[in-house]
Design an enzyme around this catalytic site. Structure first.
Site, short mmCIF file in Angstrom:
data_model
loop_
_atom_site.label_atom_id
_atom_site.label_comp_id
_atom_site.label_asym_id
_atom_site.label_seq_id
_atom_site.Cartn_x
_atom_site.Cartn_y
_atom_site.Cartn_z
N SER A 255 0.83 -1.21 0.00
CA SER A 255 0.00 0.00 0.00
C SER A 255 0.86 1.25 0.00
O SER A 255 1.99 1.25 0.49
CB SER A 255 -0.87 -0.06 1.26
OG SER A 255 -1.32 1.22 1.61
N TYR B 101 -1.51 -0.25 10.65
CA TYR B 101 -1.78 -0.89 9.36
C TYR B 101 -0.58 -0.71 8.42
O TYR B 101 -0.06 -1.66 7.86
CB TYR B 101 -3.05 -0.30 8.73
CG TYR B 101 -3.24 -0.67 7.28
CD1 TYR B 101 -3.54 -1.97 6.90
CD2 TYR B 101 -3.11 0.30 6.26
CE1 TYR B 101 -3.71 -2.30 5.56
CE2 TYR B 101 -3.27 -0.03 4.93
CZ TYR B 101 -3.57 -1.32 4.58
OH TYR B 101 -3.72 -1.66 3.26
N LYS C 229 2.36 -3.39 6.65
CA LYS C 229 2.71 -3.49 5.22
C LYS C 229 4.22 -3.32 5.05
O LYS C 229 4.87 -4.03 4.28
CB LYS C 229 1.97 -2.42 4.41
CG LYS C 229 0.48 -2.62 4.35
CD LYS C 229 0.11 -3.85 3.54
CE LYS C 229 -1.37 -4.14 3.53
NZ LYS C 229 -1.73 -5.44 3.02
P1 NAD Z 1 -10.92 -6.87 1.83
O1 NAD Z 1 -11.12 -6.76 3.30
O2 NAD Z 1 -12.09 -6.68 0.95
O3 NAD Z 1 -10.22 -8.26 1.47
C1 NAD Z 1 -9.35 -8.91 2.34
C2 NAD Z 1 -9.78 -10.34 2.42
O4 NAD Z 1 -8.91 -11.03 3.32
C3 NAD Z 1 -11.21 -10.49 2.94
O5 NAD Z 1 -11.94 -11.34 2.06
C4 NAD Z 1 -11.03 -11.14 4.32
O6 NAD Z 1 -12.12 -11.99 4.64
C5 NAD Z 1 -9.71 -11.89 4.13
N1 NAD Z 1 -8.99 -12.12 5.38
C6 NAD Z 1 -8.77 -11.24 6.38
N2 NAD Z 1 -8.05 -11.83 7.36
C7 NAD Z 1 -7.82 -13.10 6.96
C8 NAD Z 1 -7.12 -14.20 7.53
N3 NAD Z 1 -6.54 -14.13 8.73
N4 NAD Z 1 -7.05 -15.36 6.83
C9 NAD Z 1 -7.64 -15.48 5.61
N5 NAD Z 1 -8.32 -14.47 5.03
C10 NAD Z 1 -8.40 -13.30 5.70
O7 NAD Z 1 -9.77 -5.84 1.45
P2 NAD Z 1 -9.31 -5.38 0.00
O8 NAD Z 1 -9.70 -3.98 -0.19
O9 NAD Z 1 -9.71 -6.41 -0.98
O10 NAD Z 1 -7.74 -5.41 0.19
C11 NAD Z 1 -6.96 -6.55 -0.17
C12 NAD Z 1 -5.52 -6.28 0.20
O11 NAD Z 1 -5.09 -5.09 -0.46
C13 NAD Z 1 -5.33 -6.04 1.69
O12 NAD Z 1 -4.13 -6.66 2.08
C14 NAD Z 1 -5.21 -4.53 1.79
O13 NAD Z 1 -4.40 -4.15 2.87
C15 NAD Z 1 -4.54 -4.18 0.47
N6 NAD Z 1 -4.83 -2.82 0.04
C16 NAD Z 1 -6.11 -2.44 -0.20
C17 NAD Z 1 -6.38 -1.13 -0.58
C18 NAD Z 1 -7.80 -0.66 -0.83
O14 NAD Z 1 -8.02 0.55 -0.92
N7 NAD Z 1 -8.76 -1.55 -0.98
C19 NAD Z 1 -5.33 -0.21 -0.71
C20 NAD Z 1 -4.03 -0.64 -0.47
C21 NAD Z 1 -3.78 -1.96 -0.11
#
Ligand code: NAD
Length: 346
Positions: free
Chosen positions: A135, A159, A163
């Site tokens: 991120s 958070y 990362k």
């Molecule tokens: P999200 O919460 O929709 O998806 C994350 C998924 O991980 C969910 O389906 C959740 O159920 C699963 N999860 C959480 N803990 C878990 C565990 N212990 N074991 C197995 N599964 C688990 O989030 P997202 O927006 O899809 O983000 C996905 C990744 O991208 C994350 O790592 C997030 O930090 C990163 N990210 C997202 C954004 C954003 O704006 N969406 C920006 C930068 C980075």
């Protein structure tokens, strides 16, 4: 058929990657605890993909990354059936900055312990290709100008710290055996919108913190007003500027990254995934209203602690190395996100 393990594959980012991988004939194994998503997200995939193909090539496992045995069993199953997992796209994790300040232990536990378990099992089964969902929060976002991969890193919340630490962990793993590991940290900026066919979008099951789901709630009158945090930032109109990227372009960057690491020698890369264009909150709201013909009433609130005026990517490295280019503009993001939401029933 190339088999990719997609952790967190039923979440917002993961489900869009899954759909795109399947469209490109990959075999996809989802591993998700469903703590912030639901397996129903896959129900509509058959509208664009053949049912038989899906039966064979989309496998869904419920499990928590912190449960080592369940992860090991998954790898073992595939290994014994002669369908080795070739690579991992690691999206699973907790992702709310606000929640991480209140519950840092959960973030360190899920994000760090989960990733450590995953890497150990991958190592055991000689699976050494990983794309990690990092991120822009790893950067010192007080720097002026576009952020490039050499900009100073300085996360300021739990958070972002997780990362940053995972990136360092992956770098150490790579340095320990440079002829084996192929690792890419994709540093996402602000993914928004939904897949252009309207099958899936961003519908978290926990509290909504990201800007776009909140705009959707206001546009659909579930919420009265949208709060813009601060109108006195040093930006074009005083509201915060971010680098919004269409979720489909973000998903595609993973497929390009997989291709890149498969075709090149072992490597460790950090890559910014954004459009390189800054958009203010007011511009986002205006674009959303104009393209969709709906109102998003808003009020100005105080700046949030720990917020930044402008966070925009220099995406030139990803464009060059991955031969990738964002295809969609802000109007596409606003239109596709709203089209999905209107028909989603949430
Ligand atoms: P999200 O919460 O929709 O998806 C994350 C998924 O991980 C969910 O389906 C959740 O159920 C699963 N999860 C959480 N803990 C878990 C565990 N212990 N074991 C197995 N599964 C688990 O989030 P997202 O927006 O899809 O983000 C996905 C990744 O991208 C994350 O790592 C997030 O930090 C990163 N990210 C997202 C954004 C954003 O704006 N969406 C920006 C930068 C980075």
């Amino acid at each position: 058929m190339r088999t990719v393990l997609l952790t967190g594959g039923s979440g917002y980012v993961g489900s869009h990657i899954a759909l795109n991988l399947l469209k490109k004939n990959f075999s996809v194994v989802i591993y998700d605890s469903f703590v912030n998503s639901s397996r129903e997200v896959f129900n509509k995939f058959n509208k664009v993909l053949d049912e038989e193909f899906l039966k064979k090539n989309l496998k869904i496992y419920e499990g928590d990354l912190r449960e080592k045995d369940s992860l090991r069993n998954l790898f073992e199953d595939f290994y014994l059936n002669g369908k080795k997992i070739n690579s991992v796209i690691h999206c699973a994790g907790l992702k709310s900055v606000k929640d991480s300040l209140l519950n840092p232990l959960d973030y360190w536990d899920v994000n760090i312990t989960g990733t450590l378990n995953l890497i150990k099992i991958m190592n055991k089964f000689s699976c050494k290709k990983i794309i990690f969902s990092s991120s822009a929060t790893v950067y010192d976002c007080n720097q002026s100008g576009l952020l490039n991969e050499k900009s100073i890193l300085k996360p300021i919340n739990p958070y972002g710290n997780t990362k940053y630490i995972i990136e360092k962990l992956l770098q150490d793993i790579y340095l320990s055996s440079k002829d084996a590991w192929r690792i890419v940290n994709l540093r996402y900026f602000n993914p928004i919108g939904a897949d252009p066919d309207g099958l899936i979008g961003e519908g978290p099951s926990s509290e909504k913190n990201n800007i776009f789901p909140l705009i959707l709630d206001v546009a659909s009158k579930k919420l009265d007003k949208f709060t813009i945090y601060g109108n006195d930032w040093d930006t074009k109109d005083g509201t915060c500027v971010r680098d919004y990227i269409h979720i489909d372009d973000l998903a595609e960057s993973h497929i390009r990254a997989l291709k890149y690491i498969s075709e090149n020698r072992p490597n460790f890369l950090n890559l910014n995934i954004g459009t390189g264009k800054g958009t203010s909150v007011l511009e986002l709201i205006n674009t959303f209203e104009n393209i969709n013909g709906v109102k998003v009433p808003y009020v100005f609130g105080q700046r949030r602690e720990g917020d930044f005026g402008s966070v925009v990517a220099d995406n030139s490295l990803a464009k060059t190395l991955l031969n990738w280019e964002p295809q969609k503009n802000l109007e596409d993001m606003c239109r596709d996100g709203w089209d999905w939401f209107k028909n989603s029933g949430i």
